[in-house]
Scaffold this active site. Structure first.
Site, PDB file in Angstrom:
ATOM      1  N   ASP A 139       0.816  -1.033   0.034  1.00 57.24           N
ATOM      2  CA  ASP A 139       0.349   0.382  -0.152  1.00 57.24           C
ATOM      3  C   ASP A 139       0.706   1.294   0.081  1.00 57.24           C
ATOM      4  O   ASP A 139       0.555   2.341  -0.643  1.00 57.24           O
ATOM      5  CB  ASP A 139      -0.950   0.287   1.453  1.00 57.24           C
ATOM      6  CG  ASP A 139      -1.775   1.342   1.271  1.00 57.24           C
ATOM      7  OD1 ASP A 139      -3.015   0.553   0.690  1.00 57.24           O
ATOM      8  OD2 ASP A 139      -1.944   2.034   1.837  1.00 57.24           O
ATOM      9  N   TRP A 167      -5.820   1.929  -0.794  1.00 57.73           N
ATOM     10  CA  TRP A 167      -5.894   0.674  -1.629  1.00 57.73           C
ATOM     11  C   TRP A 167      -5.422  -0.732  -1.252  1.00 57.73           C
ATOM     12  O   TRP A 167      -6.004  -1.404  -1.952  1.00 57.73           O
ATOM     13  CB  TRP A 167      -3.826   0.666  -2.215  1.00 57.73           C
ATOM     14  CG  TRP A 167      -3.929   2.537  -2.776  1.00 57.73           C
ATOM     15  CD1 TRP A 167      -3.061   3.182  -2.445  1.00 57.73           C
ATOM     16  CD2 TRP A 167      -4.740   3.598  -4.027  1.00 57.73           C
ATOM     17  NE1 TRP A 167      -2.735   4.348  -2.543  1.00 57.73           N
ATOM     18  CE2 TRP A 167      -4.249   5.168  -2.977  1.00 57.73           C
ATOM     19  CE3 TRP A 167      -6.069   3.156  -4.057  1.00 57.73           C
ATOM     20  CZ2 TRP A 167      -5.156   5.680  -3.933  1.00 57.73           C
ATOM     21  CZ3 TRP A 167      -6.334   4.394  -4.935  1.00 57.73           C
ATOM     22  CH2 TRP A 167      -5.840   5.553  -4.550  1.00 57.73           C
ATOM     23  N   ASP A 168      -5.409  -0.630  -0.247  1.00 62.01           N
ATOM     24  CA  ASP A 168      -5.330  -2.726   0.130  1.00 62.01           C
ATOM     25  C   ASP A 168      -7.039  -2.537   0.419  1.00 62.01           C
ATOM     26  O   ASP A 168      -7.195  -3.356  -0.369  1.00 62.01           O
ATOM     27  CB  ASP A 168      -4.600  -3.067   1.550  1.00 62.01           C
ATOM     28  CG  ASP A 168      -3.586  -2.926   1.773  1.00 62.01           C
ATOM     29  OD1 ASP A 168      -3.116  -3.913   0.635  1.00 62.01           O
ATOM     30  OD2 ASP A 168      -2.571  -2.886   2.174  1.00 62.01           O
ATOM     31  N   ILE A 169      -7.425  -1.694   1.209  1.00 60.85           N
ATOM     32  CA  ILE A 169      -9.334  -1.938   1.169  1.00 60.85           C
ATOM     33  C   ILE A 169      -9.880  -1.792  -0.201  1.00 60.85           C
ATOM     34  O   ILE A 169     -10.866  -2.473  -0.823  1.00 60.85           O
ATOM     35  CB  ILE A 169      -9.400  -0.946   2.211  1.00 60.85           C
ATOM     36  CG1 ILE A 169      -9.487   0.013   3.105  1.00 60.85           C
ATOM     37  CG2 ILE A 169     -11.096  -0.307   2.243  1.00 60.85           C
ATOM     38  CD1 ILE A 169      -9.179   0.526   3.685  1.00 60.85           C
ATOM     39  N   GLY A 172      -9.455  -5.207  -1.308  1.00 61.41           N
ATOM     40  CA  GLY A 172     -10.097  -6.008  -0.860  1.00 61.41           C
ATOM     41  C   GLY A 172     -11.872  -5.813  -1.498  1.00 61.41           C
ATOM     42  O   GLY A 172     -11.847  -7.428  -1.875  1.00 61.41           O
TER      43      GLY A 172
END
Lengths: 409, 409
Positions: A139, A167-169, A172
């Site tokens: 991220d 960006w991880d969110i 996901g």
């Protein structure tokens, strides 16, 4: 078996994940919160994210406990050939809603899509990588290249990272989306597929979708850091007399008029704006006049406590909110309480009792899955192997003795 | 008809949206980029977001042009009863993949779920609101209450907004997810449903999923702003001798060892850490030693240009990246170029030519939809009314003359 909603919207879907960190586990969490049976596979003793901070006083990860709720946990040593075969068998086990595999780790041999899809041609596999060429990225190192830290904070030429791993969110959520899109296609054609997703693509596509790339290429402009101002309309942050801060936004004419009327600067501000050549009758004009507007608003907030501000800005057309720490959010905001059907205060054994969310999506004709708790590592090893592969207790004990799977827990 | 991928993964799905701003249009964009036929309905002349900044030299919104690509556009005056009836008919028009309606606007009467589902019982409707009680909120006023701005930036008690509308982004992805989850259920049972989603719930669920709520309730701790340090592992930002900045991260032992070896401070840093009582052999220990570690790293970066840094940190185990403006990203990063199959440089009539992304999801057995261009406002009015409602050209002309629909474009 872990309790799930009996009739949540994705009941019947079974996902095997081999994940670490945030994006991939969040993809599984998203699906689990909609009722899918998500089975997390970890090396014996846990993957690299098992002890990730914050920890509770007993050393248990509050992060891991939050991000793996409602899942089942199986420990397998995938460095051993027998472990790889076992994981392969779990992924390709029969069952209509099964045959779905999500990972952000580097897998090959028996665990590559080519091998898995030979055993189960309708396999759906989502592979997350850092970059589209497979290069590492996470991220923070994706965020640094897409421009946002250099647009954040006070005007100066140093970057400011935001703390949310956005960006991880987004990755996901894209993983969950990929699973459902591929499942839809599979139900129509019987075919599975491999879906590739790169974290850098998620960030760069967002820069494109929101017009930042167009702005750079068409206007030759980079958005500049501008404190807490909103871009393109009026919005700013103010301090109150009791040391709190509030965010105030006006986009539509109605919101703007309600705001200046409440603060009582309508005429004086209009006169000043005219004198300086600003137009306050559209959002672009108000954006250009933002420092003038804030100069009129700031003393008003500085003279009032948060409670006094709240008492005056009660017209629902006025868009504003206090800044809160997490603790203040929990103490002051009823949306972050059990008043909200999304939240329940849940006892997480060994971890603590805390307010816990389920999916923000509320389906009128499906149960909302319970917020759930994270499994103990390896808790469901024997149960899952029996259910999916007909491994009996004696055989599980042998596998555990050979350290191919985790001990029975 | 707007060109879409012939065999993208969601080909056959038809979504009617009545959206404004970011979250809802992004939900539609996400589905359009996977091949869905997304029809955006706007008031005649456009909705409140039609002129949102940034604008190009001709006054066209680069934001709108980016966020509405690959959609079809119909203008309807929904303040007129005939307009509302028409929109109702479009939403409930027959067709297997149709009957899907997404809005973040306040709708009632003919456009409420109760009315629509009488006409089409299998209707799927996603209603986005600001708060679960229906109160207004937008990205900035949701972000301010969930704690993140008070954890961002240098250590001081003032909030720092991040510039990316991350809750809008997460809400948009949740909308797309809701549509696919409800469509999956509809294919199984024939039933449609209403899905409610609140922007504040998206933000607060994230605070829960990532462990911030647990940290506050179990440990009584609020995460503090900490500059550009990573939390719980080692990561920091450094300036190079040519005025650039880089983000450097080490989470695993392998990443950490590769980094200190490359920078050449392995032994000296170990000695200093021991003297000060820090342990560098796990991520938590390195987090506690972060200011010491950065003190060892900073002079190394300050003495080198970005190019020199790049030449030394070439071990793929080292996680680092430069900070870039959008312009620098486009000039320096091949992932933000046509090298990347996600991106094409597209001519957007009246708006400009710029690099444009399609979905970051790459399905092995479905075409990647073209990045697409946004419609001219109302461009598909006559086409869509003919296709869905059998409205012929003469009747469309009458409707346009009564200003129930936009002029033929």
């Amino acid at each position: 078996m872990t309790k799930r909603g009996n009739d949540a919207v994705l009941t019947g879907l079974r996902v095997i994940e081999f994940p670490a960190f945030i994006a991939a586990p969040l993809g599984g969490l998203t699906l689990a919160q909609l009722g899918a049976d998500v089975i997390r596979i970890d090396p014996i003793g846990g993957n690299i994210d098992i002890g990730r901070w914050p920890l509770n006083a007993g050393g248990r990860s509050l992060y891991w406990a939050s991000l793996n709720r409602g899942k089942r946990s199986v420990e397998i040593d995938v460095r051993k050939p027998e472990g790889r075969k076992l994981m392969q068998a779990l992924i390709t086990a029969p069952g209509e809603g099964g045959g779905i595999f999500v990972t952000n780790l580097s897998v090959d041999g028996e665990l590559a899509y080519e091998s898995l899809s030979k055993l189960r041609p309708d396999l759906i596999m989502v592979q997350l990588t850092g970059s589209p060429d497979g290069a590492n990225a996470l991220d923070y190192t994706v965020n640094s290249v897409v421009g946002f830290p250099l647009m954040t904070g006070e005007a100066r030429a140093v970057p400011t990272n935001h703390v949310v791993p956005m960006w991880d969110i987004a990755a996901g959520l894209n993983i969950a989306l990929a699973v459902l899109a591929a499942d839809r296609r599979r139900r129509a054609t019987g075919e599975g597929q491999l879906i590739r997703l790169a974290l850098s693509d998620v960030a760069m596509a967002t820069a494109s979708n929101l017009g930042y790339v167009a702005e750079a290429e068409v206007n030759g402009a980079n958005r500049q850091p501008d404190g807490n101002f909103l871009y393109g309309a009026y919005g700013d942050a103010f301090e109150t007399s009791d040391g709190r801060h509030v965010m105030v936004v006006a986009i539509s004419r109605r919101q703007w008029q309600a705001l200046v009327r409440a603060i009582g600067v309508e005429e004086a501000l209009a006169t000043a704006a005219t004198a300086l050549g600003y137009r306050l009758d559209d959002e672009g004009g108000r954006y250009e006049a933002r420092t003038l507007i804030s100069a009129f608003f700031r003393p008003w907030f500085a003279k009032r406590t948060l409670a006094e501000v709240e008492a005056v800005l009660k017209d629902p057309a006025i868009l504003w909110a206090p800044y809160r720490t997490t603790t203040q959010m929990l103490a002051e905001d009823k949306r972050a309480s059990e008043w909200n059907p999304m939240f329940r205060r849940v006892d997480h054994p060994g971890v603590g009792r805390f307010l816990t969310a389920t999916s923000p999506l509320d389906f009128s004709r499906a149960d909302r899955a319970a917020p759930g708790v994270a499994p103990q590592l390896g808790q469901h090893g024997a149960e899952v192997l029996r259910e999916l592969l007909d491994v009996d207790d004696a055989r599980y004990a042998e596998l555990a003795a050979s350290r191919i799977v985790g001990p029975r827990r």
